[in-house]
Design a protein around this motif. Structure first.
Motif, PDB file in Angstrom:
ATOM      1  N   HIS A 114       0.848  -1.187   0.000  1.00 18.35           N
ATOM      2  CA  HIS A 114       0.000   0.000   0.000  1.00 18.35           C
ATOM      3  C   HIS A 114       0.882   1.236   0.000  1.00 18.35           C
ATOM      4  O   HIS A 114       1.797   1.343   0.817  1.00 18.35           O
ATOM      5  N   TYR A 115       0.582   2.158  -0.904  1.00 16.79           N
ATOM      6  CA  TYR A 115       1.348   3.398  -1.042  1.00 16.79           C
ATOM      7  C   TYR A 115       0.374   4.558  -1.177  1.00 16.79           C
ATOM      8  O   TYR A 115      -0.498   4.549  -2.051  1.00 16.79           O
ATOM      9  N   ARG A 116       0.514   5.539  -0.304  1.00 13.96           N
ATOM     10  CA  ARG A 116      -0.389   6.688  -0.333  1.00 13.96           C
ATOM     11  C   ARG A 116       0.192   7.821  -1.157  1.00 13.96           C
ATOM     12  O   ARG A 116       1.396   8.042  -1.172  1.00 13.96           O
ATOM     13  N   ALA A 117      -0.691   8.541  -1.820  1.00 13.49           N
ATOM     14  CA  ALA A 117      -0.301   9.709  -2.608  1.00 13.49           C
ATOM     15  C   ALA A 117      -1.419  10.739  -2.508  1.00 13.49           C
ATOM     16  O   ALA A 117      -2.550  10.419  -2.139  1.00 13.49           O
ATOM     17  N   ARG A 118      -1.100  11.961  -2.846  1.00 14.36           N
ATOM     18  CA  ARG A 118      -2.092  13.035  -2.879  1.00 14.36           C
ATOM     19  C   ARG A 118      -2.008  13.697  -4.242  1.00 14.36           C
ATOM     20  O   ARG A 118      -0.943  13.820  -4.821  1.00 14.36           O
ATOM     21  N   VAL A 119      -3.147  14.120  -4.753  1.00 13.12           N
ATOM     22  CA  VAL A 119      -3.186  14.814  -6.038  1.00 13.12           C
ATOM     23  C   VAL A 119      -2.892  16.293  -5.794  1.00 13.12           C
ATOM     24  O   VAL A 119      -3.592  16.966  -5.040  1.00 13.12           O
ATOM     25  N   TYR A 120      -1.835  16.768  -6.445  1.00 11.59           N
ATOM     26  CA  TYR A 120      -1.458  18.175  -6.359  1.00 11.59           C
ATOM     27  C   TYR A 120      -1.849  18.888  -7.653  1.00 11.59           C
ATOM     28  O   TYR A 120      -2.102  18.255  -8.681  1.00 11.59           O
ATOM     29  N   PHE A 121      -1.846  20.207  -7.590  1.00 13.67           N
ATOM     30  CA  PHE A 121      -2.218  21.027  -8.745  1.00 13.67           C
ATOM     31  C   PHE A 121      -1.416  20.634  -9.982  1.00 13.67           C
ATOM     32  O   PHE A 121      -1.954  20.538 -11.081  1.00 13.67           O
ATOM     33  N   GLU A 122      -0.109  20.379  -9.797  1.00 12.98           N
ATOM     34  CA  GLU A 122       0.761  20.025 -10.932  1.00 12.98           C
ATOM     35  C   GLU A 122       0.363  18.729 -11.619  1.00 12.98           C
ATOM     36  O   GLU A 122       0.762  18.475 -12.751  1.00 12.98           O
ATOM     37  N   ASP A 123      -0.422  17.878 -10.936  1.00 12.74           N
ATOM     38  CA  ASP A 123      -0.855  16.592 -11.497  1.00 12.74           C
ATOM     39  C   ASP A 123      -2.077  16.722 -12.405  1.00 12.74           C
ATOM     40  O   ASP A 123      -2.449  15.757 -13.073  1.00 12.74           O
ATOM     41  N   THR A 124      -2.713  17.883 -12.382  1.00 16.23           N
ATOM     42  CA  THR A 124      -4.011  18.018 -13.043  1.00 16.23           C
ATOM     43  C   THR A 124      -3.945  18.841 -14.326  1.00 16.23           C
ATOM     44  O   THR A 124      -2.986  19.559 -14.575  1.00 16.23           O
ATOM     45  N   ASP A 125      -5.007  18.720 -15.093  1.00 17.01           N
ATOM     46  CA  ASP A 125      -5.167  19.571 -16.278  1.00 17.01           C
ATOM     47  C   ASP A 125      -5.982  20.804 -15.867  1.00 17.01           C
ATOM     48  O   ASP A 125      -6.248  21.013 -14.677  1.00 17.01           O
ATOM     49  N   LEU A 126      -6.392  21.577 -16.821  1.00 14.52           N
ATOM     50  CA  LEU A 126      -7.123  22.819 -16.514  1.00 14.52           C
ATOM     51  C   LEU A 126      -8.451  22.587 -15.801  1.00 14.52           C
ATOM     52  O   LEU A 126      -8.960  23.476 -15.127  1.00 14.52           O
ATOM     53  N   SER A 127      -9.000  21.389 -15.927  1.00 15.48           N
ATOM     54  CA  SER A 127     -10.295  21.114 -15.290  1.00 15.48           C
ATOM     55  C   SER A 127     -10.148  20.558 -13.872  1.00 15.48           C
ATOM     56  O   SER A 127     -11.140  20.241 -13.236  1.00 15.48           O
ATOM     57  N   GLY A 128      -8.901  20.416 -13.394  1.00 21.85           N
ATOM     58  CA  GLY A 128      -8.685  19.889 -12.049  1.00 21.85           C
ATOM     59  C   GLY A 128      -8.705  18.378 -11.972  1.00 21.85           C
ATOM     60  O   GLY A 128      -8.748  17.799 -10.893  1.00 21.85           O
ATOM     61  N   ILE A 129      -8.657  17.719 -13.129  1.00 18.14           N
ATOM     62  CA  ILE A 129      -8.648  16.259 -13.197  1.00 18.14           C
ATOM     63  C   ILE A 129      -7.228  15.799 -13.502  1.00 18.14           C
ATOM     64  O   ILE A 129      -6.515  16.416 -14.295  1.00 18.14           O
ATOM     65  N   VAL A 130      -6.821  14.689 -12.885  1.00 14.66           N
ATOM     66  CA  VAL A 130      -5.464  14.177 -13.078  1.00 14.66           C
ATOM     67  C   VAL A 130      -5.246  13.819 -14.545  1.00 14.66           C
ATOM     68  O   VAL A 130      -6.059  13.117 -15.161  1.00 14.66           O
ATOM     69  N   TYR A 131      -4.141  14.309 -15.079  1.00 12.82           N
ATOM     70  CA  TYR A 131      -3.728  14.008 -16.440  1.00 12.82           C
ATOM     71  C   TYR A 131      -3.402  12.515 -16.533  1.00 12.82           C
ATOM     72  O   TYR A 131      -2.778  11.951 -15.630  1.00 12.82           O
TER      73      TYR A 131
END
Length: 159
Positions: A19-36
């Motif tokens: 198990h590995y935890r991660a968080r979605v940061y702004f740099e991970d997303t496109d303009l709509s706030g969804i992960v690229y």
């Protein structure tokens, strides 16, 4: 220090799963706030690298010694739901098969922090082959296949 950040906490094994935890940061997303889409592969790579490190598989030492390195030779991925800005993610990795020069690892990314209540966002399967410095398949270093087999079977990892 009163405001010191908590120590870095790597992933961990829960039975046969890592198990590995991660968080979605702004740099991970496109303009709509969804992960690229390519960033899911980054989360999976980080989880696999953490799994190997915890299992005592020293990729850096093998590279430095000129033994070789891992390369992804096959990858399948199914995107089910989008991850969004600030989501907590859990990457669950399980070893599915171990061969002399390769290993197959199944990975699932969930929104949330546990496998029971988390929503599956992405499923993937990765085949990684151990390659010589010349890029040819080569048997894994001594003991690595045993470690992968122990992980696959949910056993204590041999020292």
């Amino acid at each position: 220090m009163a405001n010191a950040p908590p120590p870095f906490i790597p992933g961990a094994f829960v039975g046969a799963a890592h198990h590995y935890r991660a968080r979605v940061y702004f740099e991970d997303t496109d303009l709509s706030g969804i992960v690229y889409h390519a960033n899911y592969l980054r989360y999976m790579e980080r989880a696999r690298s953490d799994m190997l490190r915890i299992a005592g598989i020293d990729q850096r030492a093998a590279m430095d010694a000129g033994d070789g390195s891992w390369a992804v030779t096959d990858l399948t991925i199914k995107y089910r739901r989008p991850a969004k800005l600030d989501d907590d993610l859990l990457v669950v990795s399980t070893v599915e098969a171990v061969r002399g020069a390769s290993v197959i690892i199944a990975q699932r990314i969930l929104r949330g922090t546990d496998t029971l209540s988390g929503e599956t966002l992405t499923d993937g399967q990765v085949t990684a082959a151990f390659l010589s410095p010349e890029g040819r398949p080569r048997r894994q270093p001594a003991g690595w296949a045993d470690r992968f087999t122990a992980i696959m079977n949910g056993e204590k990892i041999p020292c």
